[in-house]
Design an enzyme around this catalytic site. Structure first.
Site, PDB file in Angstrom:
ATOM      1  CE  LYS A 118      -3.742  -2.374   0.253  1.00 36.99           C
ATOM      2  NZ  LYS A 118      -3.360  -3.655  -0.099  1.00 36.99           N
ATOM      3  N   GLY A 166      -8.991  -6.238   2.922  1.00 34.74           N
ATOM      4  CA  GLY A 166      -9.945  -7.105   3.859  1.00 34.74           C
ATOM      5  C   GLY A 166     -10.446  -6.751   5.294  1.00 34.74           C
ATOM      6  CG  HIS A 210     -15.289   1.649  -0.451  1.00 33.44           C
ATOM      7  ND1 HIS A 210     -14.597   1.196   0.806  1.00 33.44           N
ATOM      8  CD2 HIS A 210     -15.013   1.204  -1.529  1.00 33.44           C
ATOM      9  CE1 HIS A 210     -13.818   0.454  -0.057  1.00 33.44           C
ATOM     10  NE2 HIS A 210     -13.707   0.513  -1.297  1.00 33.44           N
ATOM     11  CE  LYS A 239     -14.985  -3.171  -1.104  1.00 30.51           C
ATOM     12  NZ  LYS A 239     -14.470  -3.673  -2.448  1.00 30.51           N
ATOM     13  CD  GLU A 277     -11.831  -1.431  -2.952  1.00 31.82           C
ATOM     14  OE1 GLU A 277     -11.555  -1.029  -1.988  1.00 31.82           O
ATOM     15  OE2 GLU A 277     -11.983  -2.704  -3.203  1.00 31.82           O
ATOM     16  CD  GLU A 290      -7.488  -1.886  -0.866  1.00 33.67           C
ATOM     17  OE1 GLU A 290      -6.378  -2.057  -0.166  1.00 33.67           O
ATOM     18  OE2 GLU A 290      -8.571  -2.512  -0.360  1.00 33.67           O
ATOM     19  NE  ARG A 294      -9.077  -9.765  -3.980  1.00 35.52           N
ATOM     20  CZ  ARG A 294      -9.985  -9.053  -3.684  1.00 35.52           C
ATOM     21  NH1 ARG A 294     -11.323  -9.263  -4.324  1.00 35.52           N
ATOM     22  NH2 ARG A 294     -10.342  -8.359  -2.565  1.00 35.52           N
ATOM     23  CB  VAL A 297     -17.133 -10.404  -3.316  1.00 41.90           C
ATOM     24  CG1 VAL A 297     -18.128 -11.125  -2.855  1.00 41.90           C
ATOM     25  CG2 VAL A 297     -15.692 -11.094  -2.786  1.00 41.90           C
TER      26      VAL A 297
END
Length: 500
Positions: A118, A166, A210, A239, A277, A290, A294, A297
């Site tokens: 980060k 996460g 967000h 989330k 994000e 960030e 990938r 979800v």
């Protein structure tokens, strides 16, 4: 140009099922991997082949790089799709795939490594002129250094892990005297979760939204965005409800956010699918958070409003085919909302709820999609994420999407353990959500577990009996179809036979 004929999915649950279905549509064979806890799981039954990779703990199975590579070699898999979680953002795993001449369906190891750190990612995007939250430029070395940074940017501040995400390794600090203990706690959690105890400080925004932008990039440097999603309904920085498009941003802000996301992707020569994000403050100023290197979800809400299969695009790019679509070909039509249906007890601070899924009756109807990774009769244990399914509702506008989601939640029947269904119903009814006035603190501000009411297990049981009778009658009247999505006994037995 490499040819992908067979894909091993290095994951489990609903995302493994999701990838298998697109591979099937694309004429690509699939290999499921499974731990001893997942031997009869849906993703194992749906894949063309399956391979055992270890005991139930993820460290001995889904995080075991050696076992997964061996399974890919033994099954003759050309490529590996990592899904999300587990090894999906592990640069070492991506490089190991490449070293064994296996295509990794994701970005390069270098991009994963850069954006996974980060503090390095912040520096890279700042150099590209993209705003980041005020904070420490590097990982913290001492408590004194932390105190100095916090005093400069002002409390409250957020302690964040330099590696991973996460919500792990993250602490909100409101006063100087709380700083040292929270740094120690964040370091400990980060070390346990990511094997890296580095942390840094960012300004904590009181009422942010967000927002994330879906991007897809090919090997020729073409980067496309698929507009934005809002993910502000969160518990413990994770989330639980997402929607697309975002309901409050102006056309101008949307253009700025999507342009910034594309610029971020270009800073690291990004390829494949990813998500950039951002936080948007109460004055509609945005800050880079960030990059999730990938598939997310919540990607189905983007698919529902744009009409593009993101997994199919991932496969295309992994085969080094250039993107044929242009930015002008990507448009938003309607609105979509996703509720994560998890085995958690909202009345007990969303604590995991383990047990056997004695009933699992999914809803249907116009605009309804259910991506499920758990079937009736399956145990939900302690080893993995408690996500049971993702319930998606789409409509011509946000109002219809909410209405359809409420109907679907009322139909959804799960018994045997606690779930987030009652919580999701409460959110859909709340005026702050209906009027799109919520932020990331919705749960702490507005969620009252007592107002939610208990799950009615007796109603679930009654519905299960009625549904079982209907399914039994239906199965008696027709020959099971191997491509059916009905999870009745006849279909399940047939799929098990073809798998084995």
């Amino acid at each position: 140009m490499p040819k992908i004929r067979k894909v091993l999915i290095a994951n489990r649950g609903e995302i493994a099922v999701r990838v298998i279905r697109t591979c099937r549509d694309s004429g690509i064979l699939t290999v499921a991997v499974y731990s001893e806890a997942d031997e009869t799981a849906p993703h194992v039954q749906l894949a063309d082949e399956s391979a055992f990779i270890g005991r139930a703990p993820s460290s001995e199975s889904y995080l075991n790089i050696g076992a997964i590579i061996q399974a890919a070699k033994e099954t003759g898999s050309d490529a590996i799709h990592p899904g999300y979680g587990f090894l999906s953002e592990n640069a070492e795993f991506a490089q190991t795939c490449i070293d064994h001449q296996i295509i990794f369906i994701g970005p390069s190891p270098a991009a994963i490594e850069l954006m996974g750190d980060k503090t390095r990612a912040r520096k890279a995007v700042e150099e590209a002129g993209i705003p980041t939250p005020p904070g420490s430029p590097d990982a913290l070395n001492t408590s004194e250094e932390a105190g100095k940074v916090a005093a400069e940017i002002g409390f409250p501040v957020l302690i964040k892990a330099a590696a991973g995400g996460g919500g792990k390794g993250m602490r909100i600090v409101h006063r100087a005297e709380e700083l040292e203990n929270n740094i120690k706690a964040a370091r400990s959690e980060a070390k346990s979760a990511f094997g890296d105890d580095r942390v840094y400080i960012e300004k904590y925004f009181e009422s942010p939204r967000h927002i994330e932008v879906q991007i897809v990039a090919d090997h020729e440097g073409k980067v496309l965005h698929f507009f934005e999603r809002e993910c502000s309904i969160q518990r413990r920085h994770q989330k639980v409800i997402e929607e697309a498009p975002c309901s409050f941003i102006t056309a101008g802000l949307r253009n700025e956010l999507t342009a910034a996301a594309v610029a971020v992707a270009k800073t690291c020569a990004y390829t494949n699918a990813g998500t950039v994000e951002f936080l948007v403050d109460r004055d509609n100023r945005f800050y880079f958070l960030e990059v999730n290197t990938r598939l997310q979800v919540e990607h189905p809400v983007t698919e529902m409003v744009t009409g593009h299969d993101l997994v199919a695009l991932q496969l295309q790019i992994a085969a080094e085919k250039p993107l044929e679509i242009r930015q002008d070909d990507i448009n938003v039509s309607g609105h979509a909302i996703e509720c994560r249906i998890s085995a958690e007890d909202p009345a007990e601070n969303f604590m995991p709820s383990t047990g056997n899924v004695t009933t699992h009756i999914i809803p249907s109807g116009p605009g309804i999609r259910v991506d499920a990774g758990v079937r009736e009769g399956q145990d939900v244990g302690i080893h993995y994420d408690p996500l049971i399914s993702k319930l998606i509702a789409a409509g011509r506008d946000r109002r219809q999407a909410i209405s359809r989601m409420k109907g679907a939640l009322s139909e959804y029947q799960i018994a045997g353990l606690k779930t987030t269904i009652p919580f999701c119903r409460t959110v859909m009814d709340h005026p702050v959500f209906v009027e799109a006035r919520y932020d990331t603190h919705f749960i702490s501000k507005y969620f009252n577990p007592e107002a939610m009411g208990p799950e009615d297990e007796s109603m679930n049981e009654t519905a299960a009996i009625c549904a079982a009778l209907l399914v039994h009658g239906y199965e008696e009247s027709r020959e099971p179809d191997s491509e059916s999505v009905v999870t009745g006994k006849g279909w399940w037995t047939k799929r098990m036979k073809t798998n084995k």
